[in-house]
Design a protein around this motif. Structure first.
Motif, mmCIF file in Angstrom:
data_model
loop_
_atom_site.group_PDB
_atom_site.id
_atom_site.type_symbol
_atom_site.label_atom_id
_atom_site.label_comp_id
_atom_site.label_asym_id
_atom_site.label_seq_id
_atom_site.Cartn_x
_atom_site.Cartn_y
_atom_site.Cartn_z
ATOM 1 N N VAL A 28 33.884 38.349 29.597
ATOM 2 C CA VAL A 28 33.468 39.573 29.872
ATOM 3 C C VAL A 28 32.011 39.333 29.731
ATOM 4 O O VAL A 28 31.457 38.814 28.835
ATOM 5 C CB VAL A 28 33.732 40.857 29.321
ATOM 6 C CG1 VAL A 28 32.875 41.909 29.976
ATOM 7 C CG2 VAL A 28 35.159 41.294 29.570
ATOM 8 N N LYS A 29 31.147 39.172 30.859
ATOM 9 C CA LYS A 29 29.674 38.930 30.992
ATOM 10 C C LYS A 29 29.017 40.221 30.480
ATOM 11 O O LYS A 29 29.045 41.080 31.223
ATOM 12 C CB LYS A 29 29.166 38.499 32.277
ATOM 13 C CG LYS A 29 29.717 37.104 32.873
ATOM 14 C CD LYS A 29 28.988 36.534 33.862
ATOM 15 C CE LYS A 29 29.632 35.096 34.050
ATOM 16 N NZ LYS A 29 30.336 34.807 35.355
ATOM 17 N N ARG A 75 48.816 29.683 27.963
ATOM 18 C CA ARG A 75 48.187 30.172 29.086
ATOM 19 C C ARG A 75 47.423 31.251 28.598
ATOM 20 O O ARG A 75 46.575 31.781 29.242
ATOM 21 C CB ARG A 75 48.814 30.337 30.018
ATOM 22 C CG ARG A 75 49.370 28.939 30.874
ATOM 23 C CD ARG A 75 50.498 29.329 31.847
ATOM 24 N NE ARG A 75 51.371 27.990 31.914
ATOM 25 C CZ ARG A 75 52.482 27.968 32.789
ATOM 26 N NH1 ARG A 75 53.171 29.229 33.179
ATOM 27 N NH2 ARG A 75 52.881 26.899 33.120
ATOM 28 N N ARG A 76 47.875 32.166 27.852
ATOM 29 C CA ARG A 76 47.335 33.664 27.674
ATOM 30 C C ARG A 76 46.616 33.686 26.365
ATOM 31 O O ARG A 76 46.226 34.618 25.974
ATOM 32 C CB ARG A 76 48.396 34.783 27.756
ATOM 33 C CG ARG A 76 49.120 34.748 29.185
ATOM 34 C CD ARG A 76 50.136 35.843 29.026
ATOM 35 N NE ARG A 76 50.688 35.686 30.338
ATOM 36 C CZ ARG A 76 51.315 36.566 30.823
ATOM 37 N NH1 ARG A 76 51.655 37.803 30.071
ATOM 38 N NH2 ARG A 76 51.848 36.441 31.976
ATOM 39 N N ILE A 124 24.304 41.391 32.721
ATOM 40 C CA ILE A 124 24.317 41.711 34.118
ATOM 41 C C ILE A 124 23.376 43.236 34.166
ATOM 42 O O ILE A 124 23.655 43.921 33.314
ATOM 43 C CB ILE A 124 25.537 42.080 34.924
ATOM 44 C CG1 ILE A 124 26.392 40.930 34.756
ATOM 45 C CG2 ILE A 124 25.445 42.627 36.173
ATOM 46 C CD1 ILE A 124 27.772 41.147 35.357
ATOM 47 N N LYS A 177 22.144 41.903 39.274
ATOM 48 C CA LYS A 177 21.521 40.595 38.954
ATOM 49 C C LYS A 177 21.890 40.212 37.697
ATOM 50 O O LYS A 177 21.879 40.963 36.768
ATOM 51 C CB LYS A 177 20.027 40.564 39.326
ATOM 52 C CG LYS A 177 19.046 41.227 38.435
ATOM 53 C CD LYS A 177 17.488 40.948 38.871
ATOM 54 C CE LYS A 177 16.972 39.835 38.252
ATOM 55 N NZ LYS A 177 16.748 39.697 36.980
ATOM 56 N N GLN A 178 21.917 39.054 37.398
ATOM 57 C CA GLN A 178 21.951 38.173 35.852
ATOM 58 C C GLN A 178 20.621 38.245 35.351
ATOM 59 O O GLN A 178 19.461 38.173 36.127
ATOM 60 C CB GLN A 178 22.569 36.810 36.051
ATOM 61 C CG GLN A 178 24.029 37.123 36.394
ATOM 62 C CD GLN A 178 24.845 35.539 36.050
ATOM 63 O OE1 GLN A 178 24.370 34.742 36.534
ATOM 64 N NE2 GLN A 178 25.575 35.887 35.169
ATOM 65 N N LYS A 193 41.664 30.892 26.882
ATOM 66 C CA LYS A 193 41.750 30.610 28.173
ATOM 67 C C LYS A 193 41.272 31.966 28.940
ATOM 68 O O LYS A 193 41.199 31.521 30.320
ATOM 69 C CB LYS A 193 43.155 30.219 28.618
ATOM 70 C CG LYS A 193 43.383 28.867 27.753
ATOM 71 C CD LYS A 193 44.104 27.920 28.563
ATOM 72 C CE LYS A 193 44.150 26.561 28.070
ATOM 73 N NZ LYS A 193 45.332 25.816 28.429
ATOM 74 N N LEU A 194 41.350 33.155 28.582
ATOM 75 C CA LEU A 194 41.044 34.157 29.521
ATOM 76 C C LEU A 194 39.740 34.325 29.706
ATOM 77 O O LEU A 194 38.901 33.432 29.049
ATOM 78 C CB LEU A 194 41.376 35.619 28.838
ATOM 79 C CG LEU A 194 42.948 35.820 28.374
ATOM 80 C CD1 LEU A 194 43.096 36.987 27.311
ATOM 81 C CD2 LEU A 194 43.663 35.684 29.466
ATOM 82 N N ILE A 195 39.156 34.914 30.839
ATOM 83 C CA ILE A 195 37.934 34.787 31.491
ATOM 84 C C ILE A 195 37.119 35.901 30.622
ATOM 85 O O ILE A 195 37.475 36.942 30.213
ATOM 86 C CB ILE A 195 37.773 35.181 32.702
ATOM 87 C CG1 ILE A 195 38.723 34.670 33.926
ATOM 88 C CG2 ILE A 195 36.219 35.187 33.236
ATOM 89 C CD1 ILE A 195 38.852 35.015 35.316
#
Lengths: 208, 145
Positions: free
Chosen positions: B60-61, B51-52, B64, B74-75, B56-58
């Motif tokens: 970073v975007k 799981r970790r 932006i 805004k993107q 599977k981690l989100i």
């Protein structure tokens, strides 16, 4: 503690099986009614009490202790595991970065966490003597398991499953100051150095 | 001697036919027994590793930015949400005015439409066009033509 608790939903969690208001007959006096029961507002958990600690005044030579704000939200209708991913995303970021990431994330928990962060920022500026609202970073962000409720999920052919309606808590600690630099990842060279250090610090036991 | 030699071939066809019969019709119970099932409970350590795992981690975007018009986030490849919402609201008001002007369905005229705000007069370019009045100041982002 044997004080009689008069039912807010958070409190009923502690003694879910016991319903004191049903034991007493309608005409009888409420014993121990002079004790301040925890039905006012809600029961304060440990995280809420952390905002109340007061440090002794600092000596003139000490470095300035950065301001800390603790905030949490209880019984969010979301899964603990799914909320953990968002909490892990935010850990160690500055508050502006965290708000930006959460705004463009599609998860349900992102909206909730954004509200919590904005509330905490507002609290910090108003009550905790923080000068700039952008000068905060997230020191800790945790999730906890809320109270689960079991329900029946009906399948075909008379089969059924028991589903859990999950809820979670979210805790955050904001600290004043820029975010700490991320620690460099452990290389093979570091591991080798540590191993050699371990070998060198061995001693002979039970000898002169 | 010869009696034994005669008996042996008499038994050979039977076991062969038995083998063929047993292979031809495997029962339903046999096929269920071959299905995959976990052998051992997955420990919490193994579960955590799965799981970790970083995939599977989100993530970073990094796309932006700040909208130069209103200052919200805004993107880069998407319109600013706030600016889009304000244009949408104004368009809705203009459409309500058009609805009042037309009065019913299927009444759209065959000429162009011009939207005029407070204190604006139709120019000679807007000769044959339908005019829609809006009772407010012209918003800064609505360019006049």
């Amino acid at each position: 503690l044997c004080c009689f608790l008069a039912g807010s939903s958070w409190v009923c969690g502690l003694l879910g099986w016991a319903r004191p208001e049903r034991w007493l007959a309608s005409g009888s006096l409420f014993p121990l009614s002079c004790i301040h029961t925890s039905s006012s507002l809600q029961k304060f958990g440990k995280w809420e009490k952390k905002n109340r600690i007061v440090y002794p005044p600092q000596l003139p030579g000490e470095p300035r202790r950065p301001a800390e704000v603790y905030h949490c939200r209880r019984e969010i209708k979301y899964s603990n595991d799914k909320m953990w991913y968002l909490a892990k995303l935010i850990k160690g970021m500055s508050i502006d970065e965290a708000l930006a990431q959460l705004e463009f994330n599609d998860k349900k928990g992102a909206k909730v966490i954004k509200e919590v962060l904005l509330e905490a920022q507002e609290m910090a500026v108003r009550n905790h003597n923080v000068e700039f609202k952008s000068n905060l970073h997230i020191a800790e962000s945790l999730t906890g398991r809320g109270r689960y409720v079991k329900r029946i999920r009906y399948h075909g052919k008379g089969m059924f499953g028991i589903m859990k309606i999950t809820r979670c808590h979210y805790f955050v600690k904001l600290v004043e100051g820029p975010p700490p630099p991320p620690e460099p990842p452990r290389t093979g060279f570091d591991q080798a150095k540590e191993y050699v250090q371990q070998l060198r610090s061995r001693t002979l036991v039970n000898t002169l | 001697g010869p009696a034994l030699a005669v008996q042996a071939p008499a038994f050979l066809p039977q076991p062969a036919s038995d083998i063929i019969d047993s292979i031809e019709a495997p029962s339903l119970l046999d096929s269920i027994l071959w299905m995959a099932a976990p052998k051992k409970r997955r420990t919490i350590e193994v579960n955590r590793c799965r799981r970790r795992n970083p995939n599977k981690l989100i993530k970073v975007k990094r796309n932006i930015d700040v909208c130069p018009e209103c200052g919200n986030l805004k993107q880069k490849h998407v319109l600013c949400g706030y600016c889009y919402a304000k244009v949408k609201a104004e368009t809705r008001m203009i459409r309500m005015e058009i609805h009042k002007n037309e009065g019913g369905p299927f009444n759209a005229p065959t000429v162009e439409t011009v939207v005029l705000y407070d204190g604006e007069k139709p120019t000679e370019k807007d000769e044959g066009k339908r005019i829609i009045e809006r009772a407010r100041k012209r918003p800064s982002w609505f360019v006049q033509n």
